[in-house]
Each structure stands twice: as structure tokens, then as C-alpha cells.
Design an enzyme around this catalytic site. Structure first.
Site, short mmCIF file in Angstrom:
data_model
loop_
_atom_site.label_atom_id
_atom_site.label_comp_id
_atom_site.label_asym_id
_atom_site.label_seq_id
_atom_site.Cartn_x
_atom_site.Cartn_y
_atom_site.Cartn_z
CG HIS A 255 10.88 5.79 11.47
ND1 HIS A 255 10.88 7.42 10.40
CD2 HIS A 255 9.66 5.58 12.12
CE1 HIS A 255 9.77 6.88 10.21
NE2 HIS A 255 8.60 6.22 10.76
CG ASP B 241 5.44 3.09 7.17
OD1 ASP B 241 5.43 2.36 7.70
OD2 ASP B 241 5.26 4.42 8.24
CG HIS C 47 4.86 6.88 10.00
ND1 HIS C 47 4.47 5.93 10.01
CD2 HIS C 47 4.64 8.14 10.83
CE1 HIS C 47 4.01 6.15 11.50
NE2 HIS C 47 3.14 7.96 11.35
CG ASP D 279 2.01 2.94 8.52
OD1 ASP D 279 2.13 3.32 7.84
OD2 ASP D 279 3.01 2.77 9.69
ZN ZN Z 1 4.75 3.53 9.81
#
Ligand code: ZN
Length: 312
Positions: free
Chosen positions: A129, A166, A168, A249
């Protein structure tokens, strides 16, 4: 050939405070699993290494000098500093971030130097991120992007695929490379979900492949998307290095999201990426730990991932 496993004690010092999901307990869970497996003699072919700190030059291939100064200067002498609602620094965080970013750089150097076949970097904080000039989503430095830049800029590797599984979207990594045709960035992620980027129409210069998936997506649907849209795109791109933003995740047990993957899915995709790397990239795979917040699911997924990397 060897699978390198990069870890560093600094991952235990980066303290995000009570109740934070991206906690020291994550690395403790991975370490306990690895010790258990090593006692059983079950990690044959894995060589542990400690990464050096990423240098300023390496960091500045992805981040602005002003941002590097700000992060290194933000570390508190005691207590916590909050960089955004999710992203925290404590004493020791800068060192942890520098080692986490240094690991994929060292792994790229080692694989290109022929010292090992592939590598997994099990450090924290995560990185995908982190933007050129902004810390966010538990991330300080974009480790996987810094590693990819090392391959391109130092070793002259002409093409790198980064698959980010991931749960996200890796906004920072996409932004780092959306105008860089030598890098292909591919992501499966839950959507809508933090950070809100990763729509299907975000395609960069034809080098970005986003596959947002609704909450509740399970193994069968995810594998179909990976097979048809991700692995086939990597195969066509024929990269000379494959990197993985390995966040665990998307596991069904994870408390931060609602995809329904199992450990076996991570083993399956890792084995498929190892196969593609053998076909195009001399076997070279550098995997970098991102998220994964259920401690048991994280440790078990890392084991399956590592086993697939070493070809078991
Ligand atoms: Zn994540």
C-alpha cells in the site's frame, strides 16, 4: 537448488500498539511454525538469511527523497507515532521497514547471481500500500516494488511480473509501475474493500491486470479467475522474474476480509507460479510477505507457500 528464507529480528521491534492486527504476533506465529518444522527436519532445501537494510538509493527508486526523510525522521524515541489511521511507528519501526525493503533487493541479487532458485521474504511491516510519498495501510516502504526496481535498474532484467494475491489491492505497487511497460502487475482482491483502487478498468499501459472479486468468493471461483486471467497473462508476458506480493488475508479465517480461500489455494498458486518461472524466468521467484491476520491461518499458509517454493 535452494529456497532462501529472509527474516530479521527487527520485525519483532516494530510495535503497532495494542489491538492492531498487523502485530508482532504475526512474525511470532511464523517463527514458531518454522521452528516446529525445522525440529522435524521438514525444511530441507531452505536456507535462512538476514537481509541488509535497503539503501537510500534503493528506496528512492520508488519513494521520493522527501518521503524517505520523513519516514526515517518520524520514528519516536518512545510510544507511538500515527502516520495515518492504520499506520503506526514505534521505536524500531524504521529499522524494520529498512530490513523489510532490503530483503527483496537481496533476494533479487542472490537469484540473479545464481545462488538459489527462489526466495521468500518473511518480514514486516508489509509494503504494497505504500505510495511514492505516502505511508498507508500498515505499510512504510513498498518492498516488492523496490525489489522489482533492483531487478530492472541494477541487473537489466527486461521484464518482471508481480502477482499480488493479498485480499487488498496493492495500490502503491500499481502506481509505481502503471507507466512502466517492463513490469506487469496483477492482482486478485476483494472489492469493494480498502484501499478502494483496483477496478478492472485500471489497466495502466496494458501492463496492469486487476480482478476485483465480491465478498464470499471461494476457492473454485478464485482458481478459475487466476487460471484464466492471471496465469495466462503471465505466460504471455513471459517475464524474466516473477515476484509475489504474498498476503494471506484472503484466507477464509481472516478477520479483515471476506474471501474464502484455503491454505491449499496458496500452495496451488505458488506451484503454478514456480512452474511459469521455470518456463520463462530461469525458475526465479521472489515472494514478499504482505498481509494475513489470523495467526494460525497465516502460519499454515506460509508453510504451504514455502513448501511449494521448494518444490514439495
Ligand atoms: Zn491485505
Amino acid at each position: 537448488m535452494t529456497t532462501l528464507l529472509y527474516m530479521h529480528a527487527s520485525s519483532f521491534a516494530h510495535d503497532t500498539g495494542p489491538g492492531h492486527p498487523e502485530s508482532i504476533a504475526r512474525i511470532r506465529a511464523i517463527t514458531a511454525m518454522l521452528e516446529r518444522e525445522e525440529r522435524k527436519g521438514a525444511l530441507v532445501g531452505v536456507e535462512r538469511r538476514e537481509p541488509p537494510r535497503a539503501t537510500r538509493e534503493q528506496l528512492e527508486r520508488v519513494h521520493t527523497p522527501r518521503y524517505v526523510d520523513a519516514i526515517l525522521g518520524a520514528e519516536p524515541d518512545a510510544g507511538y507515532v500515527r502516520l495515518d489511521p492504520d499506520t503506526v511507528m514505534s521505536p524500531g519501526s524504521a529499522e524494520a521497514g529498512l530490513r523489510a525493503a532490503g530483503a527483496p533487493v537481496a533476494a533479487v541479487d542472490a537469484l540473479i547471481g545464481g545462488e538459489a532458485r527462489n526466495a521468500f521474504c518473511a518480514l514486516r511491516p508489509p509494503g504494497h500500500h505504500a505510495e511514492a510519498e505516502r505511508a498507508m495501510g500498515f505499510c512504510l516502504f513498498n518492498s516488492v516494488a523496490i525489489g522489482a526496481r533492483q531487478a530492472l535498474d541494477v541487473h537489466g532484467i527486461e521484464s518482471v511480473s508481480i502477482f499480488d494475491f493479498d485480499v487488498h489491492h496493492g495500490n502503491g505497487t500499481q502506481h509505481a509501475f502503471e507507466r512502466e511497460p517492463r513490469v506487469q502487475y496483477l492482482s486478485t482482491h476483494q472489492w469493494p474493500l480498502y484501499p478502494g483502487t483496483g477496478a478492472r478498468h485500471e489497466t495502466g499501459v496494458g501492463n496492469i491486470v486487476n480482478r476485483p472479486l465480491p465478498a464470499g468468493t471461494g476457492s473454485r471461483e478464485w482458481r478459475e479467475v487466476v487460471e484464466n486471467d492471471i496465469l495466462s497473462a503471465i505466460d504471455s508476458f513471459a517475464p524474466k522474474l516473477i515476484m509475489i506480493s504474498a498476503g494471506f488475508d484472503a484466507h477464509r479465517a481472516d478477520p479483515l476480509a471476506m474471501l474464502e480461500l484455503e491454505e491449499d489455494d496458496f500452495g496451488w498458486v505458488t506451484a503454478r507460479l514456480v512452474e511459469l518461472a521455470r518456463k520463462h524466468a530461469g525458475g526465479r521467484v521472489v515472494s514478499v510477505l504482505e498481509g494475513g491476520y489470523d495467526l494460525n491461518a497465516l502460519a499454515n499458509s506460509v508453510l504451504v507457500h514455502l513448501n511449494a517454493l521448494r518444490g514439495v
